[in-house]
Design a protein around this motif. Structure first.
Motif, PDB file in Angstrom:
ATOM      1  N   ALA A 192       1.075  -1.382  -0.645  1.00 22.96           N
ATOM      2  CA  ALA A 192       0.152  -0.379  -0.047  1.00 22.96           C
ATOM      3  C   ALA A 192       0.833   0.916  -0.002  1.00 22.96           C
ATOM      4  CB  ALA A 192      -0.645  -0.192   1.518  1.00 22.96           C
ATOM      5  N   ASP A 193       1.814   1.066   0.584  1.00 22.71           N
ATOM      6  CA  ASP A 193       3.139   2.206   0.775  1.00 22.71           C
ATOM      7  C   ASP A 193       3.856   2.857  -0.743  1.00 22.71           C
ATOM      8  OD1 ASP A 193       2.321   2.418   3.338  1.00 22.71           O
ATOM      9  OD2 ASP A 193       4.229   1.857   3.644  1.00 22.71           O
ATOM     10  N   ARG A 194       3.724   1.449  -1.812  1.00 19.04           N
ATOM     11  CA  ARG A 194       4.646   1.735  -2.348  1.00 19.04           C
ATOM     12  C   ARG A 194       3.931   2.382  -4.212  1.00 19.04           C
ATOM     13  NH1 ARG A 194       7.939  -3.810  -3.227  1.00 19.04           N
ATOM     14  NH2 ARG A 194       6.128  -4.349  -4.171  1.00 19.04           N
ATOM     15  N   THR A 195       1.846   2.174  -3.619  1.00 15.50           N
ATOM     16  CA  THR A 195       1.154   2.211  -4.425  1.00 15.50           C
ATOM     17  C   THR A 195       1.438   3.528  -4.930  1.00 15.50           C
ATOM     18  OG1 THR A 195       0.244   0.452  -4.661  1.00 15.50           O
ATOM     19  CG2 THR A 195      -0.929   1.997  -5.872  1.00 15.50           C
ATOM     20  N   CYS A 196       1.915   4.318  -6.166  1.00 18.67           N
ATOM     21  CA  CYS A 196       1.799   6.160  -6.310  1.00 18.67           C
ATOM     22  C   CYS A 196       0.702   5.887  -8.080  1.00 18.67           C
ATOM     23  CB  CYS A 196       2.352   6.346  -6.243  1.00 18.67           C
ATOM     24  SG  CYS A 196       4.014   6.031  -7.594  1.00 18.67           S
ATOM     25  N   THR A 197      -0.034   6.874  -7.540  1.00 16.91           N
ATOM     26  CA  THR A 197      -0.319   8.133  -9.220  1.00 16.91           C
ATOM     27  C   THR A 197       0.487   8.810 -10.438  1.00 16.91           C
ATOM     28  OG1 THR A 197      -2.569   7.414  -8.034  1.00 16.91           O
ATOM     29  CG2 THR A 197      -3.042   8.830  -9.889  1.00 16.91           C
ATOM     30  N   VAL A 198       0.159   8.265 -11.105  1.00 18.30           N
ATOM     31  CA  VAL A 198       1.255   9.263 -12.071  1.00 18.30           C
ATOM     32  C   VAL A 198       0.015  10.508 -12.537  1.00 18.30           C
ATOM     33  CG1 VAL A 198       2.228  10.018 -14.395  1.00 18.30           C
ATOM     34  CG2 VAL A 198       2.019   7.584 -13.349  1.00 18.30           C
ATOM     35  N   VAL A 199       1.046  12.132 -11.599  1.00 19.51           N
ATOM     36  CA  VAL A 199      -0.082  13.044 -12.275  1.00 19.51           C
ATOM     37  C   VAL A 199       0.390  13.608 -13.270  1.00 19.51           C
ATOM     38  CG1 VAL A 199      -0.067  15.597 -10.662  1.00 19.51           C
ATOM     39  CG2 VAL A 199      -0.191  13.295  -9.589  1.00 19.51           C
ATOM     40  N   GLY A 200       1.878  13.096 -13.650  1.00 17.42           N
ATOM     41  CA  GLY A 200       2.373  14.554 -14.641  1.00 17.42           C
ATOM     42  C   GLY A 200       3.608  13.855 -15.909  1.00 17.42           C
ATOM     43  N   VAL A 201       3.550  14.262 -16.917  1.00 16.75           N
ATOM     44  CA  VAL A 201       4.983  13.480 -17.487  1.00 16.75           C
ATOM     45  C   VAL A 201       5.626  14.290 -17.108  1.00 16.75           C
ATOM     46  CG1 VAL A 201       6.050  11.945 -18.721  1.00 16.75           C
ATOM     47  CG2 VAL A 201       3.604  11.186 -18.573  1.00 16.75           C
TER      48      VAL A 201
ATOM     49  N   PHE B  54      12.699   8.562 -18.887  1.00 14.42           N
ATOM     50  CA  PHE B  54      11.533   8.497 -18.352  1.00 14.42           C
ATOM     51  C   PHE B  54      11.487   9.909 -17.109  1.00 14.42           C
ATOM     52  CE2 PHE B  54      10.445   6.346 -22.853  1.00 14.42           C
ATOM     53  CZ  PHE B  54      10.371   7.956 -23.456  1.00 14.42           C
ATOM     54  N   GLN B  55      10.463  10.733 -16.755  1.00 15.38           N
ATOM     55  CA  GLN B  55      10.743  11.319 -15.998  1.00 15.38           C
ATOM     56  C   GLN B  55       8.696  11.098 -15.237  1.00 15.38           C
ATOM     57  OE1 GLN B  55      13.968  13.160 -13.991  1.00 15.38           O
ATOM     58  NE2 GLN B  55      13.606  14.006 -16.325  1.00 15.38           N
ATOM     59  N   TYR B  56       8.391  10.360 -14.884  1.00 20.46           N
ATOM     60  CA  TYR B  56       7.120  10.611 -13.805  1.00 20.46           C
ATOM     61  C   TYR B  56       7.010  11.864 -12.387  1.00 20.46           C
ATOM     62  CZ  TYR B  56       6.172   7.337 -17.131  1.00 20.46           C
ATOM     63  OH  TYR B  56       7.011   6.504 -18.182  1.00 20.46           O
ATOM     64  N   ARG B  57       5.803  12.897 -12.314  1.00 20.06           N
ATOM     65  CA  ARG B  57       5.875  13.483 -11.447  1.00 20.06           C
ATOM     66  C   ARG B  57       4.725  11.929 -10.642  1.00 20.06           C
ATOM     67  NH1 ARG B  57       3.946  18.728 -13.117  1.00 20.06           N
ATOM     68  NH2 ARG B  57       1.352  17.708 -11.983  1.00 20.06           N
ATOM     69  N   VAL B  58       4.865  11.868  -9.887  1.00 20.44           N
ATOM     70  CA  VAL B  58       3.769  11.125  -8.692  1.00 20.44           C
ATOM     71  C   VAL B  58       3.322  10.796  -7.535  1.00 20.44           C
ATOM     72  CG1 VAL B  58       4.874   9.099 -10.064  1.00 20.44           C
ATOM     73  CG2 VAL B  58       5.600   9.761  -8.225  1.00 20.44           C
ATOM     74  N   ARG B  59       2.379  10.734  -7.472  1.00 18.81           N
ATOM     75  CA  ARG B  59       1.432  11.487  -5.745  1.00 18.81           C
ATOM     76  C   ARG B  59       1.463   9.847  -4.741  1.00 18.81           C
ATOM     77  NH1 ARG B  59      -0.778  15.565  -2.767  1.00 18.81           N
ATOM     78  NH2 ARG B  59      -0.321  17.003  -4.782  1.00 18.81           N
ATOM     79  N   PHE B  60       2.261   9.500  -3.700  1.00 16.88           N
ATOM     80  CA  PHE B  60       1.000   8.859  -2.918  1.00 16.88           C
ATOM     81  C   PHE B  60      -0.199   8.968  -2.297  1.00 16.88           C
ATOM     82  CE2 PHE B  60       6.287   7.608  -4.014  1.00 16.88           C
ATOM     83  CZ  PHE B  60       5.678   6.482  -3.689  1.00 16.88           C
ATOM     84  N   GLU B  61      -0.676   8.352  -2.120  1.00 13.62           N
ATOM     85  CA  GLU B  61      -2.068   8.931  -1.384  1.00 13.62           C
ATOM     86  C   GLU B  61      -1.862   9.245   0.358  1.00 13.62           C
ATOM     87  OE1 GLU B  61      -5.760   6.152   0.203  1.00 13.62           O
ATOM     88  OE2 GLU B  61      -4.721   5.312  -1.752  1.00 13.62           O
ATOM     89  N   HIS B  62      -0.512   8.279   0.925  1.00 14.30           N
ATOM     90  CA  HIS B  62      -0.591   8.738   2.149  1.00 14.30           C
ATOM     91  C   HIS B  62       0.287   9.853   2.346  1.00 14.30           C
ATOM     92  CE1 HIS B  62       2.622   6.160   1.351  1.00 14.30           C
ATOM     93  NE2 HIS B  62       4.123   6.943   2.301  1.00 14.30           N
ATOM     94  N   GLU B  63       0.605  10.826   1.213  1.00 18.69           N
ATOM     95  CA  GLU B  63       1.416  12.169   1.826  1.00 18.69           C
ATOM     96  C   GLU B  63       0.722  13.385   0.523  1.00 18.69           C
ATOM     97  OE1 GLU B  63       6.024   9.555   0.829  1.00 18.69           O
ATOM     98  OE2 GLU B  63       4.801  10.914  -1.388  1.00 18.69           O
ATOM     99  N   ASN B  64       0.919  14.838   1.189  1.00 16.09           N
ATOM    100  CA  ASN B  64       0.359  15.690   0.032  1.00 16.09           C
ATOM    101  C   ASN B  64       1.664  16.774  -0.555  1.00 16.09           C
ATOM    102  OD1 ASN B  64       2.313  16.411   2.451  1.00 16.09           O
ATOM    103  ND2 ASN B  64       0.458  17.496   3.574  1.00 16.09           N
ATOM    104  N   PHE B  65       2.423  15.944  -0.912  1.00 14.14           N
ATOM    105  CA  PHE B  65       3.410  16.535  -1.416  1.00 14.14           C
ATOM    106  C   PHE B  65       3.186  15.657  -2.924  1.00 14.14           C
ATOM    107  CE2 PHE B  65       5.290  14.031   1.535  1.00 14.14           C
ATOM    108  CZ  PHE B  65       6.694  13.624   0.751  1.00 14.14           C
ATOM    109  N   GLU B  66       4.025  15.448  -4.095  1.00 14.24           N
ATOM    110  CA  GLU B  66       4.124  14.917  -5.058  1.00 14.24           C
ATOM    111  C   GLU B  66       6.280  14.583  -5.365  1.00 14.24           C
ATOM    112  OE1 GLU B  66       3.006  17.697  -8.581  1.00 14.24           O
ATOM    113  OE2 GLU B  66       0.778  17.289  -7.288  1.00 14.24           O
ATOM    114  N   ARG B  67       5.785  13.820  -5.699  1.00 13.10           N
ATOM    115  CA  ARG B  67       7.820  13.048  -6.088  1.00 13.10           C
ATOM    116  C   ARG B  67       7.691  13.380  -7.563  1.00 13.10           C
ATOM    117  NH1 ARG B  67       9.945   9.895  -1.354  1.00 13.10           N
ATOM    118  NH2 ARG B  67       8.375   9.850   0.402  1.00 13.10           N
ATOM    119  N   ARG B  68       9.535  12.948  -7.899  1.00 14.62           N
ATOM    120  CA  ARG B  68      10.351  13.350  -9.332  1.00 14.62           C
ATOM    121  C   ARG B  68      10.537  11.951  -8.772  1.00 14.62           C
ATOM    122  NH1 ARG B  68      14.191  12.987 -11.956  1.00 14.62           N
ATOM    123  NH2 ARG B  68      15.642  13.019 -10.330  1.00 14.62           N
TER     124      ARG B  68
END
Length: 97
Positions: A24-33, A41-55
């Motif tokens: 569950a902690d490893r699952t994220c959603t792609v916000v942008g490419v 290739f790089q993606y901007r992702v957001r994990f459900e339990h975090e309030n910020f995005e990661r690259r």
């Protein structure tokens, strides 16, 4: 140049060494490419339990655990080499002393 495998809205599972060990902690959603970084290739992702995005880069994605269909329901292309296996071969001869 090849296109990125994932699109905004796709769900990805990251490799276990990058985040916590729980699925569950490893699952994220792609916000942008993002633009590619030296062919990766790089993606901007957001994990459900975090309030910020990661690259993250595409190599950080665990393709064995990530769903095989994209958001549009089209099957993803399989890569030629299996991810997670090393391309290096172990040393077969012993170095001289």
């Amino acid at each position: 140049m090849p296109a990125p495998k994932y699109k905004p809205g796709d769900t990805l599972v990251m490799r276990s060494g990058l985040t916590h060990s729980s699925m569950a902690d490893r699952t994220c959603t792609v916000v942008g490419v993002l633009p590619s970084d030296y062919g990766r290739f790089q993606y901007r992702v957001r994990f459900e339990h975090e309030n910020f995005e990661r690259r993250v880069v595409e190599a950080d994605v665990d393709i064995d655990e990530t769903p095989t269909t994209s958001r549009g329901g089209q099957p993803r292309e399989k890569t030629a080499a299996p991810m997670g296996k090393s391309w290096l071969k172990p040393l077969t001869t012993k170095p001289g002393k």
